[in-house]
Design a protein around this motif. Structure first.
Motif: not given
Length: 219
Positions: A10-15, A75-81
């Motif tokens: 899967g993919w994430v964009r970081l905040g 940490a998951a809190e880094a993920v914005a999307e």
């Protein structure tokens, strides 16, 4: 965090606060490169976790077109999307023109079996970032999630027929328990298979792997 929340490939964009959420250190050069990457709005891929990771942590990968790799532990809190694995149907038009008819036909036939293929690796990175990852000799890495033995057997027949064409097809079969096995290895029916779980790699015997699909079929 369960694998269905942060699925591998899967993919994430970081905040903007991603650096404050690091759970393992990065070198100064790597940190700056990740910062530039994130400022450009580019995503990172979700990698396999590790047994020592805490709850709410995930492993990410940044791959550059020149094949450099940077791993992040956040940490998951880094993920914005976040998104799941990229459907192959969405990436066909990003592929080299000569590949598109075969990939489109593969999508059509896989859907006829009942499984929508996803793609990871160089073609997925190219689609997600707009950068040039795919070379003429690149493989296409595919991910399939059959629900039962009928779908599994249909997919393996399809992949045997298409797998050694141009482009060459690699990739994984996602099993009902969330682990994955290389489709080429499973198609060879060896006594034991290398299986990649959400946070571990192990050997399993072939009957136990196939039984997972038999149970799903019987449900």
């Amino acid at each position: 965090m369960p694998s269905d929340v942060w699925p591998r490939h899967g993919w994430v964009r970081l905040g903007e606060n991603w650096a404050d959420c690091l759970r393992s250190s990065l070198g100064e050069a790597e940190r700056e490169e990740v910062a530039d990457w994130c400022r450009a709005g580019r995503p990172l891929v979700i990698a396999r976790g590790r047994s020592e990771d805490g709850a709410g942590e995930l492993r990410l990968g940044l791959a550059t077109p020149d094949k450099r790799r940077i791993g992040l532990h956040v940490a998951a809190e880094a993920v914005a999307e976040s998104w799941g694995p990229l459907p192959l149907a969405e990436a066909v038009e990003t592929a080299p023109e000569a590949w598109r008819p075969m990939l489109a036909e593969l999508v059509r036939r896989a859907l006829a079996v009942g499984v929508g293929p996803a793609v990871y690796g160089s073609l997925a990175w190219q689609h997600r970032t707009g950068l040039g990852y795919v070379r003429p000799d690149s493989d296409v890495d595919l991910l399939f999630a059959p629900r039962d033995r009928r779908q599994l057997d249909g997919l393996l027949d399809l992949l045997r027929a298409f797998g050694d064409g141009s482009p060459r097809l690699d990739g994984e079969i996602l099993m009902p328990d969330g682990a994955a096995v290389a489709w080429r290895e499973l198609a060879g029916r060896p006594d034991r298979l290398l299986v990649k779980g959400p946070a571990e790699v192990e050997l399993r015997d072939l009957p136990s792997v196939l039984a997972l699909f038999d149970r799903e079929d019987a449900a």
